[in-house]
Design a protein around this motif. Structure first.
Motif, PDB file in Angstrom:
ATOM      1  N   TYR A 250      59.563   5.581  -2.271  1.00 23.22           N
ATOM      2  CA  TYR A 250      58.489   4.738  -2.854  1.00 23.22           C
ATOM      3  C   TYR A 250      58.769   3.516  -1.671  1.00 23.22           C
ATOM      4  O   TYR A 250      59.655   2.985  -1.302  1.00 23.22           O
ATOM      5  N   ALA A 251      57.511   2.870  -1.605  1.00 22.26           N
ATOM      6  CA  ALA A 251      57.030   1.497  -0.977  1.00 22.26           C
ATOM      7  C   ALA A 251      57.585   1.347   0.294  1.00 22.26           C
ATOM      8  O   ALA A 251      58.168   0.287   0.766  1.00 22.26           O
ATOM      9  N   THR A 252      57.906   2.572   1.118  1.00 17.21           N
ATOM     10  CA  THR A 252      58.302   2.314   2.616  1.00 17.21           C
ATOM     11  C   THR A 252      57.658   1.525   3.391  1.00 17.21           C
ATOM     12  O   THR A 252      58.167   0.748   4.491  1.00 17.21           O
ATOM     13  N   SER A 253      56.378   1.413   3.188  1.00 17.83           N
ATOM     14  CA  SER A 253      55.698   0.510   4.110  1.00 17.83           C
ATOM     15  C   SER A 253      55.699  -0.809   3.868  1.00 17.83           C
ATOM     16  O   SER A 253      55.303  -1.697   4.598  1.00 17.83           O
ATOM     17  N   TYR A 254      56.326  -1.461   2.837  1.00 17.52           N
ATOM     18  CA  TYR A 254      56.821  -2.886   2.421  1.00 17.52           C
ATOM     19  C   TYR A 254      57.771  -3.446   3.259  1.00 17.52           C
ATOM     20  O   TYR A 254      57.958  -4.365   3.531  1.00 17.52           O
ATOM     21  N   LEU A 255      58.677  -2.291   4.110  1.00 16.85           N
ATOM     22  CA  LEU A 255      59.616  -2.866   4.920  1.00 16.85           C
ATOM     23  C   LEU A 255      58.998  -3.635   5.956  1.00 16.85           C
ATOM     24  O   LEU A 255      59.424  -4.982   6.256  1.00 16.85           O
ATOM     25  N   LEU A 256      58.139  -3.013   6.688  1.00 18.86           N
ATOM     26  CA  LEU A 256      57.607  -3.710   8.009  1.00 18.86           C
ATOM     27  C   LEU A 256      56.986  -4.996   7.522  1.00 18.86           C
ATOM     28  O   LEU A 256      56.675  -5.942   8.060  1.00 18.86           O
ATOM     29  N   GLN A 257      56.063  -4.866   6.201  1.00 17.89           N
ATOM     30  CA  GLN A 257      55.209  -5.815   5.926  1.00 17.89           C
ATOM     31  C   GLN A 257      56.200  -7.093   5.462  1.00 17.89           C
ATOM     32  O   GLN A 257      55.515  -8.059   5.877  1.00 17.89           O
ATOM     33  N   SER A 258      57.379  -6.945   5.101  1.00 21.02           N
ATOM     34  CA  SER A 258      58.207  -7.930   4.887  1.00 21.02           C
ATOM     35  C   SER A 258      58.811  -8.658   5.885  1.00 21.02           C
ATOM     36  O   SER A 258      58.673  -9.841   5.936  1.00 21.02           O
ATOM     37  N   VAL A 259      58.924  -7.747   6.937  1.00 20.79           N
ATOM     38  CA  VAL A 259      59.328  -8.471   8.205  1.00 20.79           C
ATOM     39  C   VAL A 259      58.203  -9.273   8.743  1.00 20.79           C
ATOM     40  O   VAL A 259      58.441 -10.495   9.066  1.00 20.79           O
ATOM     41  N   LEU A 260      56.870  -8.710   8.745  1.00 23.65           N
ATOM     42  CA  LEU A 260      55.872  -9.549   9.165  1.00 23.65           C
ATOM     43  C   LEU A 260      55.596 -10.666   8.507  1.00 23.65           C
ATOM     44  O   LEU A 260      55.294 -11.867   9.153  1.00 23.65           O
ATOM     45  N   ILE A 261      55.937 -10.813   7.141  1.00 21.69           N
ATOM     46  CA  ILE A 261      55.330 -11.964   6.589  1.00 21.69           C
ATOM     47  C   ILE A 261      56.461 -13.043   6.859  1.00 21.69           C
ATOM     48  O   ILE A 261      55.967 -14.199   6.967  1.00 21.69           O
ATOM     49  N   ALA A 262      57.655 -12.525   6.833  1.00 23.06           N
ATOM     50  CA  ALA A 262      58.671 -13.470   7.323  1.00 23.06           C
ATOM     51  C   ALA A 262      58.453 -14.530   8.393  1.00 23.06           C
ATOM     52  O   ALA A 262      58.354 -15.597   8.478  1.00 23.06           O
ATOM     53  N   ALA A 305      46.635  -1.948  11.180  1.00 21.03           N
ATOM     54  CA  ALA A 305      46.634  -2.419  12.626  1.00 21.03           C
ATOM     55  C   ALA A 305      46.262  -3.951  12.730  1.00 21.03           C
ATOM     56  O   ALA A 305      46.996  -4.694  13.477  1.00 21.03           O
ATOM     57  N   LEU A 306      45.358  -4.411  11.700  1.00 20.01           N
ATOM     58  CA  LEU A 306      45.105  -5.941  11.740  1.00 20.01           C
ATOM     59  C   LEU A 306      46.067  -6.708  11.562  1.00 20.01           C
ATOM     60  O   LEU A 306      46.521  -7.692  12.014  1.00 20.01           O
ATOM     61  N   PHE A 307      47.118  -5.958  10.546  1.00 20.93           N
ATOM     62  CA  PHE A 307      48.496  -6.902   9.998  1.00 20.93           C
ATOM     63  C   PHE A 307      49.321  -7.051  11.512  1.00 20.93           C
ATOM     64  O   PHE A 307      49.742  -8.038  11.777  1.00 20.93           O
ATOM     65  N   GLY A 308      49.205  -5.763  12.214  1.00 22.13           N
ATOM     66  CA  GLY A 308      49.919  -5.872  13.367  1.00 22.13           C
ATOM     67  C   GLY A 308      49.387  -6.948  14.371  1.00 22.13           C
ATOM     68  O   GLY A 308      50.227  -7.614  15.170  1.00 22.13           O
ATOM     69  N   LEU A 309      48.269  -7.133  14.526  1.00 22.62           N
ATOM     70  CA  LEU A 309      47.289  -8.002  15.391  1.00 22.62           C
ATOM     71  C   LEU A 309      47.724  -9.528  15.035  1.00 22.62           C
ATOM     72  O   LEU A 309      47.935 -10.235  15.722  1.00 22.62           O
ATOM     73  N   ILE A 310      47.779  -9.674  13.685  1.00 22.71           N
ATOM     74  CA  ILE A 310      47.858 -11.022  13.177  1.00 22.71           C
ATOM     75  C   ILE A 310      49.108 -11.398  13.457  1.00 22.71           C
ATOM     76  O   ILE A 310      49.394 -12.508  13.873  1.00 22.71           O
ATOM     77  N   LEU A 311      50.106 -10.660  13.231  1.00 25.82           N
ATOM     78  CA  LEU A 311      51.733 -11.004  13.753  1.00 25.82           C
ATOM     79  C   LEU A 311      51.651 -11.228  15.215  1.00 25.82           C
ATOM     80  O   LEU A 311      52.294 -12.366  15.466  1.00 25.82           O
ATOM     81  N   LEU A 312      51.074 -10.659  15.998  1.00 26.61           N
ATOM     82  CA  LEU A 312      51.047 -10.777  17.348  1.00 26.61           C
ATOM     83  C   LEU A 312      50.382 -12.191  17.659  1.00 26.61           C
ATOM     84  O   LEU A 312      50.875 -13.002  18.505  1.00 26.61           O
ATOM     85  N   ALA A 313      49.344 -12.494  17.116  1.00 27.52           N
ATOM     86  CA  ALA A 313      48.545 -13.705  17.407  1.00 27.52           C
ATOM     87  C   ALA A 313      49.247 -14.784  16.914  1.00 27.52           C
ATOM     88  O   ALA A 313      49.295 -15.906  17.677  1.00 27.52           O
TER      89      ALA A 313
END
Lengths: 328, 327
Positions: A250-262, A305-313
């Motif tokens: 479960y919830a494996t996509s949350y891992l990268l999201q939590s790094v991104l949010i941090a 993809a947008l989340f990734g771009l937001i992080l880079l921006a």
């Protein structure tokens, strides 16, 4: 002097101000496009996912402040969920209630996550293996344990009293939000009013100096990771209750999201920097962007993809000037 | 007398290398598995099976090794591989071509995506893991969005014909080619030495005149090339392109490289070590099934081996540091 103070205040909170502005712009744009956005339903959908994401980010945040990272959080949350699920489904007959067992299961579940993270901390502190490697292999090990326990199946069917935690509201506000608020306050107190927080910031900005200044670094790291595990355990309770089931994947996509949010929330992955207010703003921003895009029926993968771009921006914006970016 | 002493210490050094330990572990595992399986584990059929299935991941591991030596890390390579694979497959299905064209298209895609990674890592001054997590989301998200996640199969005749010979020769040949090429670049060329130097100490390298940016561009583009090569090998073996098949296996490849003795802090790592890491991971994955252990235990066993190996590396590193301080 006053001006100086003011400008330093602005400087200190530049990240938060920026995030708030982006947040407002996003809300205005999405509500202009879709009338349905500014409604109680959106509020509920945002507040449903906000706490679990927030808790996982708290766990990531405290380790990142020391310059580490906790990649085993999702696997450990799943293991906690599975153990809780196994306890409740085997000890409580279907359709009956037993609050005592539910509370016991919750305590066991949280302690498992704390134990896993404690193990991370011990290995990082005493063997001096990089946090990313330790937590990565811990993630493999723990999800291996989960697969062995469940044989790859889903465990489900919990009593009402457990489902209450993730799905019900009190005074119009979902229960998980209260739980998140309590955890955020704990984190705030630890970071800003207890020696542990000060040592963590200090170690993150200069490990060598901290070691020579007489701080017991090993004990500090173990405590930091254990606290991180506590947040994971709480997140596991909410997740398991909300899904009404538990499984190893479960919830494996949350891992990268939590790094991104941090990172989005102003936490420096190199350590030593980061505030709770920024993190909460970042979680809120991402949740609102996600639910806004969902209402506009934007494809799930485009959102990724947008989340990734937001992080880079965000990272690019933090460089102060775009000139630096293009100076090759 | 002196030379005798020197010789003895250099032989001793070989015994102390990480690669030697790894070889011992690999031999030990092979011996156990051969005995338990009654010799079937070492049969020609099983060895070639293992090699063919592991070759693609091995090629990617060798690419990742170069990035890790340069002091960075790339989590996005599986996304890069998927994009390269998908575009190459679409190219040969709509326009046609030959074996050379498939590889050329995939490699070009790999290079471009690798260069993007390098430019971002160098210019944004954020740990490479954060950048590549972001680019992975971007590459993979856009691919899934534009393709809708549909599988591709039914390739032209010249790509779809598989004989029992080519199905072995192509994967193993490419793995051998990639290993030799990388070994040569790292050992015998300027750019290879620059990769080691930048990984060891980027600031010092800059001061002695090494172009750090150019070195990083090379390392990440090389990773892109290797990811593309590996993805085409996989496409040939499986004869289909599934956009969601590869992403998620990054950690397995990373484990191979780190097991092989490469330091995540950069500046350290060898092709031979990575190949041993590849063998170890493959033997564990394949051997367990072979001996009749339920596949549920595979991840657990893998995790235990990787964890022990990392701890071991950490302990040895600490001893070394201790010695240096004493001196």
């Amino acid at each position: 002097m006053k001006l100086n103070m003011q400008s330093s205040l602005v400087k200190r909170n530049r990240d938060n101000i920026m995030l708030s502005i982006i947040l407002m712009i996003v809300v205005i744009i999405v509500s202009l496009i879709s009338e349905r956005f500014l409604s109680y339903n959106t509020f509920i959908s945002v507040t449903r996912q906000f706490p679990e994401m927030g808790l996982l980010t708290l766990c990531m945040m405290i380790t990142m402040i020391t310059g580490g990272i906790n990649l085993s959080c999702i696997a450990s949350a799943n293991l906690s969920g599975i153990i809780m699920a196994k306890m409740m489904t085997s000890m409580i007959p279907k359709g009956t209630e037993n609050v005592g067992v539910v509370i016991l299961a919750i305590i066991v579940g949280i302690s498992i996550s704390v134990l896993v993270s404690f193990g991370n901390g011990v290995i990082i502190a005493y063997l001096k293996v990089p946090a990313i490697l330790v937590t990565l292999s811990m993630q493999m090990l723990i999800s291996g344990v989960s697969i062995v326990i469940t044989k790859g199946e889903i465990v489900s069917g919990f009593p009402e009293s457990f489902q209450f935690i993730g799905n019900k509201s009190v005074l119009g506000i979902p229960v998980p939000l209260y739980i998140f608020a309590i955890c955020a306050i704990i984190m705030y107190i630890v970071l800003h009013h207890l020696p542990l927080g000060q040592k963590a910031y200090m170690y993150g900005s200069n490990p060598t100096a901290t070691e020579f200044s007489g701080v017991n670094v090993k004990r500090m790291i173990i405590k930091v990771y254990s606290l991180s595990g506590f947040f994971v355990g709480v997140a596991a309770v909410i997740l398991t209750s909300r899904f009404n089931s538990a499984a190893s994947g479960y919830a494996t996509s949350y891992l990268l999201q939590s790094v991104l949010i941090a990172v989005l929330g102003g936490i420096d992955p190199n350590g030593g920097k980061g505030k709770i207010s920024g993190m909460i703003l970042a979680v809120l921003l991402l949740q609102i962007v996600a639910s806004g895009l969902n209402i506009l029926r934007v494809d799930q993968f485009l959102i990724t993809a947008l989340f990734g771009l937001i992080l880079l921006a965000t990272v690019a914006f933090r460089l102060n000037s775009f000139k630096k970016l293009f100076k090759l | 007398m002196m030379s005798y002493k020197h010789n003895k210490s250099s032989i001793k050094k070989i015994f102390q290398t990480h690669e030697f330990y790894l070889m011992m572990v690999v031999l030990f595992l092979v011996a156990i598995l051969t005995v338990v399986s009654g010799g079937r584990f070492l049969s020609f059929g099983n060895i070639t099976d293992m090699l063919a299935s592991a070759a693609a991941l091995g090629v990617m591991a060798i690419g990742l090794l170069v990035v890790i030596i340069s002091g960075g890390i790339d989590i996005s390579f599986m996304a890069t591989a998927t994009v390269a694979q998908y575009l190459a497959a679409m190219f040969i299905m709509s326009i046609g071509g030959n074996m050379f064209v498939v590889f050329a298209v995939a490699i070009m895609v790999g290079i471009v995506l690798g260069l993007i990674n390098a430019a971002l890592v160098y210019n944004l001054k954020v740990p490479a893991i954060i950048i590549t997590i972001a680019t992975m989301n971007v590459f993979y998200g856009f691919l899934m969005y534009f393709t809708g996640g549909t599988w591709l199969y039914g390739f032209p005749e010249w790509f779809a014909t598989k004989t029992s010979v080519t199905v072995l020769v192509i994967p193993i040949g490419i793995l051998v080619f990639a290993s030799l090429l990388t070994w040569w670049i790292l050992k015998c060329t300027n750019i290879g030495r620059h990769v080691y130097a930048v990984g060891d100490n980027a600031e010092a390298s800059k001061r002695v005149g090494i172009k750090v940016y150019r070195t990083l561009l090379f390392a990440y583009a090389y990773m892109g090339v290797m990811a593309a090569l590996g993805s085409i090998v996989l496409m040939y073996v499986t004869q289909n392109v599934a956009p969601n098949a590869l992403v998620g296996k990054e950690m397995e490849v990373l484990a191979m490289v780190v097991l092989g003795g490469a330091a995540l802090s950069g500046g350290k790592g060898t092709v031979i070590g990575t190949l041993f890491g590849l063998m170890l991971v493959t033997i564990i994955n394949n051997g367990l099934v072979f001996v009749g252990v339920s596949s549920y235990y595979q991840t657990l066993f893998m995790g235990i081996v990787v964890m022990i190996s990392f701890c071991f590396t950490g302990l040895r590193g600490r001893k070394k540091r201790g010695k240096e301080i004493e001196q």
